[in-house]
Design a protein around this motif. Sequence first.
Motif, PDB file in Angstrom:
ATOM      1  N   VAL A 111     -15.275   1.742   1.315  1.00 29.94           N
ATOM      2  CA  VAL A 111     -14.468   2.640   2.156  1.00 29.94           C
ATOM      3  C   VAL A 111     -13.386   1.803   2.821  1.00 29.94           C
ATOM      4  O   VAL A 111     -13.679   0.742   3.364  1.00 29.94           O
ATOM      5  CB  VAL A 111     -15.318   3.335   3.227  1.00 29.94           C
ATOM      6  CG1 VAL A 111     -14.442   4.197   4.135  1.00 29.94           C
ATOM      7  CG2 VAL A 111     -16.416   4.191   2.591  1.00 29.94           C
ATOM      8  N   GLU A 112     -12.154   2.265   2.774  1.00 27.49           N
ATOM      9  CA  GLU A 112     -11.087   1.511   3.438  1.00 27.49           C
ATOM     10  C   GLU A 112     -10.268   2.445   4.331  1.00 27.49           C
ATOM     11  O   GLU A 112     -10.309   3.670   4.169  1.00 27.49           O
ATOM     12  CB  GLU A 112     -10.183   0.852   2.393  1.00 27.49           C
ATOM     13  CG  GLU A 112      -9.519   1.853   1.469  1.00 27.49           C
ATOM     14  CD  GLU A 112      -8.930   1.177   0.233  1.00 27.49           C
ATOM     15  OE1 GLU A 112      -7.843   0.619   0.377  1.00 27.49           O
ATOM     16  OE2 GLU A 112      -9.558   1.222  -0.849  1.00 27.49           O
ATOM     17  N   LEU A 113      -9.550   1.831   5.245  1.00 28.81           N
ATOM     18  CA  LEU A 113      -8.747   2.622   6.166  1.00 28.81           C
ATOM     19  C   LEU A 113      -7.345   2.775   5.599  1.00 28.81           C
ATOM     20  O   LEU A 113      -6.694   1.793   5.269  1.00 28.81           O
ATOM     21  CB  LEU A 113      -8.686   1.910   7.522  1.00 28.81           C
ATOM     22  CG  LEU A 113      -8.057   2.690   8.668  1.00 28.81           C
ATOM     23  CD1 LEU A 113      -8.867   3.937   8.971  1.00 28.81           C
ATOM     24  CD2 LEU A 113      -7.982   1.804   9.905  1.00 28.81           C
ATOM     25  N   THR A 114      -6.886   4.022   5.467  1.00 26.88           N
ATOM     26  CA  THR A 114      -5.530   4.259   4.961  1.00 26.88           C
ATOM     27  C   THR A 114      -4.782   5.121   5.980  1.00 26.88           C
ATOM     28  O   THR A 114      -5.351   5.555   6.974  1.00 26.88           O
ATOM     29  CB  THR A 114      -5.553   5.019   3.623  1.00 26.88           C
ATOM     30  OG1 THR A 114      -6.044   6.342   3.872  1.00 26.88           O
ATOM     31  CG2 THR A 114      -6.451   4.330   2.608  1.00 26.88           C
ATOM     32  N   GLU A 115      -3.511   5.351   5.674  1.00 25.76           N
ATOM     33  CA  GLU A 115      -2.666   6.188   6.536  1.00 25.76           C
ATOM     34  C   GLU A 115      -3.273   7.567   6.767  1.00 25.76           C
ATOM     35  O   GLU A 115      -3.078   8.175   7.804  1.00 25.76           O
ATOM     36  CB  GLU A 115      -1.298   6.373   5.868  1.00 25.76           C
ATOM     37  CG  GLU A 115      -0.323   5.278   6.191  1.00 25.76           C
ATOM     38  CD  GLU A 115       0.032   5.286   7.663  1.00 25.76           C
ATOM     39  OE1 GLU A 115       0.683   6.246   8.091  1.00 25.76           O
ATOM     40  OE2 GLU A 115      -0.356   4.325   8.371  1.00 25.76           O
ATOM     41  N   ARG A 116      -3.979   8.059   5.736  1.00 26.55           N
ATOM     42  CA  ARG A 116      -4.511   9.410   5.843  1.00 26.55           C
ATOM     43  C   ARG A 116      -5.938   9.457   6.347  1.00 26.55           C
ATOM     44  O   ARG A 116      -6.475  10.535   6.582  1.00 26.55           O
ATOM     45  CB  ARG A 116      -4.459  10.087   4.470  1.00 26.55           C
ATOM     46  CG  ARG A 116      -3.046  10.305   4.015  1.00 26.55           C
ATOM     47  CD  ARG A 116      -3.042  10.828   2.616  1.00 26.55           C
ATOM     48  NE  ARG A 116      -1.793  11.523   2.354  1.00 26.55           N
ATOM     49  CZ  ARG A 116      -1.551  12.223   1.256  1.00 26.55           C
ATOM     50  NH1 ARG A 116      -2.476  12.332   0.338  1.00 26.55           N
ATOM     51  NH2 ARG A 116      -0.405  12.822   1.092  1.00 26.55           N
ATOM     52  N   GLY A 117      -6.571   8.277   6.465  1.00 26.72           N
ATOM     53  CA  GLY A 117      -7.936   8.263   6.980  1.00 26.72           C
ATOM     54  C   GLY A 117      -8.828   7.362   6.162  1.00 26.72           C
ATOM     55  O   GLY A 117      -8.347   6.543   5.368  1.00 26.72           O
ATOM     56  N   LEU A 118     -10.132   7.511   6.357  1.00 28.77           N
ATOM     57  CA  LEU A 118     -11.108   6.690   5.638  1.00 28.77           C
ATOM     58  C   LEU A 118     -11.134   7.144   4.177  1.00 28.77           C
ATOM     59  O   LEU A 118     -11.312   8.324   3.890  1.00 28.77           O
ATOM     60  CB  LEU A 118     -12.500   6.853   6.266  1.00 28.77           C
ATOM     61  CG  LEU A 118     -12.647   6.316   7.691  1.00 28.77           C
ATOM     62  CD1 LEU A 118     -14.015   6.690   8.260  1.00 28.77           C
ATOM     63  CD2 LEU A 118     -12.446   4.801   7.733  1.00 28.77           C
TER      64      LEU A 118
END
Lengths: 528, 371
Positions: free
Chosen positions: B6-13
């Motif tokens: 799981v990674e953190l992106t602009e749109r969320g997890l």
Amino acid sequence: MRSFAALYAALDETTRTSEKVAAMRAYLAAAPPEDAAWAVYFLIGRKPRQAVGARKLRTWVSEAAGVSEWLFEECHEAVGDIAETAALLLPPPSRTTEQPLHRWVHDRLLPLAGKDEAAQRADLRAAWDELDRNERLVFHKLITGAFRVGVSQRLVIAALAELGELAPATVAHRLMGDWQPSAAQFRGLVAAESDQPSASRPYPFLLAHALEGEPAELGPRDAWQAEWKYDGIRAQVVRRGGQLFVWSRGEELIGERFPELAAAAGRLAEGTVLDGELLPWKDGELLPFAELQRRIGRKNLSRTILAEVPVTFLAFDALEAGGRDLRERPLAERRPILEQLLAPLAGEVLRVSPVVTAATWQELAALRQDSRARGVEGLMLKRRAAPYGVGRVRGDWWKWKLDPLVVDAVLVYAQSGSGRRASLFTDYTFAVWQDGALVPFCKAYSGLTDAELTEVDRFVRAHTLERFGPVRSVTPELVFEIGFEGIARSRRHKSGVAVRFPRILRWRRDKQPVDADHIDALEALLGA
Amino acid sequence: MRDPLVELTERGLYCRAGDFYIDPWQPVDRAVVTHAHSDHAIGECAHYLTAAPGRDLLAMRVGDGAAIQPLAYGEAIVHHGVGVSLHPAGHILGSAQVRLEHHGEVWVVSGDYKLSPDPTCAAFEAVRCHCFISESTFGLPIFRWAPPAATMHDVAAWWRANQQSGRTSLLLCYALGKAQRLLAGLDPEIGPIYVHGAVERCNAVYRAGGVRLPAAPPVLEAARSAEFERALILAPPSAQGTPWTRRFKRPVRGFASGWMQIRGTRRRKVVDRGFVLSDHADWPELLAAIAGTGAERVLVTHGYAQALARHLCERGLDAQPLATRFVGEAGGEEVLPAPEPTDASDPPEDEPAEDELSDMSEPPASEETAP
């Protein structure tokens, strides 16, 4: 201790004054008089001396709670109150006690200050083991000398007056001056008839309100006595029983700090009480208030400082003469008595506050414009027919101050407040421009609405540049109009000036930081 | 080293291996939603996966027309080779932790959770994993809840005392979750209970889902002669100070939230009484839940992420804060008056709690204070 802590919680939880008075009255009626005496002592804001500093409390609580000191600090920042943080962090007590308040004070609290660190730490651990969260909060407030609860002295007086079926003014007077809490003292406080008051006891100070409208609305000019409003230390001089007592408005005995006054006022007739203002005064000239502050700040009054900043007591009212209470007599009668009392003594140290003569309100208004040049804040207007009331009576004494000096400044640092404002950034430092940089020149705490405070708080959190302990520097973006009463040169301030009573007049949302004032604007005011 | 599951992106997890998001904060193609609070459930995603008991709450939030696939607790599906299952989080009805398994590696995303008992939803279940992504709304050791039964006892005593002085008890709380938990714990024998429209909409979904709640008609449906003096009213914080509350004469205002633990927040709310009742884990629960997963690696989201992560590191775990945009329990902020909401938008008008997340930088070591 349990019921006092419950009272503290009840006072803390309600915002209604009627409920606060009812809660205090119920506690004072039910508590043993020794407990009630201490409760009154704490509620009106008298404090035992600090027994344990915040630093020690933090270390020992961290230790007892098994949290690192950095984590204690994180918690402190969230809570905004060290006594409360400590109360919340400690593990639950293993036992409970029913020890009454006065026993706690006598056996645990008062001896604490005189003990060494190891003994203090052991005492605290023992206390924590028998106090619940509410009690710990109160205990921590008391040992750190930070006890404060949201009731004014007026409300405590109202509760006592209801309890004893007395006039509030009677209770207020009995609470003045120097007394030690005890069962007998508390009974005397609410008794129908009082014993002879102690020689030192001052009268409650009559306080003035700020005049909002035009003075002409007060009625005919000759119904009012006008005096200059000086910026000094309000004080009451009590000459009784062959002794002299000088009380500040905070009800502290301050005579020792003003030896020249003790010498001069010692010649007052027995049974005299005067109300007036202590002012820095040299060679017939009023000095800036900052000079007096310099003198107050000294631990030892050297001959040099006494010579540099001598004081004058400018008497403006006579409350007692020949041992008779004059407060019910109108000002028009008290004023000649004051002048008679001081006529044989008046000199450099004792003076009568001059009456400002002007036939009309217009003439008076014109004189008021000279206030700053005279080093005063404006005028006092006192109703000639009025008695000397108790406390903040509205309508008899008005402060008619000059409009404040004003500059536009930029918010540069913020710190969280205390009490109701704990955990909200409400204490601000403001800066003006100097050589292309912002130089801090004052701190201000008041003047914004709750909604604005919340908004600024949010700004601070989102625009923090750096943290210095509890202080955060923020992006210089917000501009405020800052008002203050006076300005003087200061070597202790980076900006080179110190201002008196700074406060926020309004948020200038229409201005950018570049629109804020330059240090020159402050320099110009120095000469004003 | 392989990519994080799981990674953190602009749109969320985001789970790259499975190409889906967990509680995204912008519309995406596939969203796994832990629960129906507005900071976790955003509208306009093409596909939703959520725990079966929370299906209708999510539909209420994102619209009836949305494509929502319900999944029973504990049942696993495989998507692009990633095993996905949902496990009770104990936060509100249908709240779930998301368990992801890929090539033998297990991650769990907690969503919001609590361990203390709540009769309106399934109890939190510890799920073993390699990496646990935990919330930290109340991640400081000052937050330690009393047993909920004791708090409910205080609420009942407060209600009775208000009745004696002939004043309405106006209890402010989240419309979704907290209101139903309070309702389930109240004794209807004490007096009549009424609710705000936003609470009623959530109650209806709870009741339809088989949760037993005492009778609590909406205020607007109450008879003109209703005895509000003896009543307890449940309303969202946004109702405070609106014309809606004017029908109650001099109400006594209470507020139920974990933030009531701190005197400063209670006083700023200008309520008469604060009740410490939260649907989030307190400090001991957070530590217990994290220990219960057996995870060596912990990523800490919304709340006191930095402090909790640092504490876990001191305890020998590999922990880091993760800057998500979840809000947790709103309430650290001032409650702004707002008109009665026309839809069931829930922690809605409430602004985000203290924005610790945008502020992840370490304070300088210097003790020097500003001038």
